[in-house]
Design an enzyme around this catalytic site. Sequence first.
Site, short mmCIF file in Angstrom:
data_model
loop_
_atom_site.label_atom_id
_atom_site.label_comp_id
_atom_site.label_asym_id
_atom_site.label_seq_id
_atom_site.Cartn_x
_atom_site.Cartn_y
_atom_site.Cartn_z
N LYS A 1 0.86 -0.79 -0.35
CA LYS A 1 0.13 -0.31 -0.23
C LYS A 1 1.09 1.51 -0.07
O LYS A 1 1.91 1.90 0.42
CB LYS A 1 -0.91 -0.18 0.84
N SER B 1 -10.62 -0.17 6.95
CA SER B 1 -9.57 -0.07 5.79
C SER B 1 -9.08 -1.50 4.97
O SER B 1 -8.44 -1.39 4.16
CB SER B 1 -9.04 1.04 5.46
N SER C 1 -9.60 2.32 2.92
CA SER C 1 -9.12 2.88 2.16
C SER C 1 -7.78 1.91 1.31
O SER C 1 -7.17 2.22 0.32
CB SER C 1 -8.23 3.89 2.58
#
Length: 492
Positions: free
Chosen positions: A79, A178, A154
């Site tokens: 990420k 998330s 997210s």
Amino acid sequence: MTDLHRLSIRELAEGLAQAQFSSRELTAHYLKRIEKIDTQVNSYITVTAEQALAQADAADAAIKAGTASTLTGVPIAHKDIFCTQGIKTSAGSKMLDNFISPYDATVVAKGKAAGLVTLGKVNMDEFAMGSTSENPFYGATKNPWNLEHVPGGSSGGSAAVVAADLAPFSTGTDTGGSIRQPASFCGLTGLKPTYGRVSRFGMIAYASSMDQGGPMARSAEDCAYLMNVMAGHDAKDSTSVEKDVDDYVANLNGTAVKGLRIGIPKQYFNVAGLDAEVKARVEESLKKLEDMGAVLVEIDLNMTEAYVPTYYLIAPAEASSNLSRFDGVRYGYRCENPTDILDLYKRSRSEGFGAEVQRRILIGTYALSAGYYDAYYVKAQKVRRLIQQDFLKAFEQVDVIAAPSAPTTAYKIGANLSPTEMYLGDIYTLAVNLAGLPAINAPVGFDQAQLPVGLQLIGNYWSESQLLSVVHQYQQVTDWHTKRAAIAEENA
């Protein structure tokens, strides 16, 4: 070698160790798939092809020399909130589009030490604030199951790369759901560990008292392999806990499902926005666990209505503080031709941050301001303690707590949900972060539109092994985690 992307982490590790294929071949295979397929998915912000192949060659040399670890040569995607030395780390924001990190986050460093090969950095909601990964600067990431839908957020890019078979597993972060919500939307397994289990050093902060890194993959077994790399104390992170780390892979069959007490919160299954098909799939999965010998116990979680307002006071307050450093002076985006220092601050921040980030900064700054601090922020922290106590009381009766991971399946891209609608979509995940508990998402079926549905299991502190074990055993008698989106079946 056209189907290497269909292999599990264990199969990849064994194939590399037995020289059935090399890390260079495996890495090149994934890079080719990314080049062909990611134009449709938009999951990567940065692809590090040259560096990945160099790491793969080093992994092959280590395997040949007999100095390799279990995962040496296996590719991974990170990420874009984890700092990576010499590679852009944007946190999904225009604010950091030009930021090349001078160091590695601990999670990334541990991955390198284990011999993992970094394919690149993946898309996300800006500064991890959002539930859709419709990124205002890098563009929306698409859900591989249906490209007209979001992958969740997210950690939407982290979910999409695995669901599209553009990486075998990925790192995500979870501040209010998330990891679990995008895992649910994309049909994956995703674990949010106990707060303090995985180092936050080098993970760009959103809400420091709730942020936690974790693994995202197809199965609990795959997640266990990555947890063995990620977990552990880190002296660089003051919130990291000195506690022995389990061998999560060795413990995959360590929890007996027979006799396991699964708490079913009455309040969770009567939420107004809970989709009927999501509820049905979750209840079917619980019936399956019951058939395996688990005992379903109805429980009360009386603080449910407080989750959303409590979280959306505390998290924006911490975000307001954490994001104050992005001021156009030291690093990151700077507006052009400022007239004075105030103009520099105002325009750099208003041009560099997207609308949702600005919204949360404003809410948080208001909650922390003189005259409102006690009325809002302090009161929210007191309610947070009551939420934690509500869970601890429940764990006196049960071993794990079951819930949907999200009240619906994936939204359509451009659905333009109001902030309130989007925040209410986090109803099932927020409390876990407020209390610092571990939780896992497991895929348990599809709705009529063939979009994935997820079951969430919440554990007591430090029970990651138990959660992985229960889901692993469920996955031995079901095949939802093996289902693949049509785009993932494409051969590069």
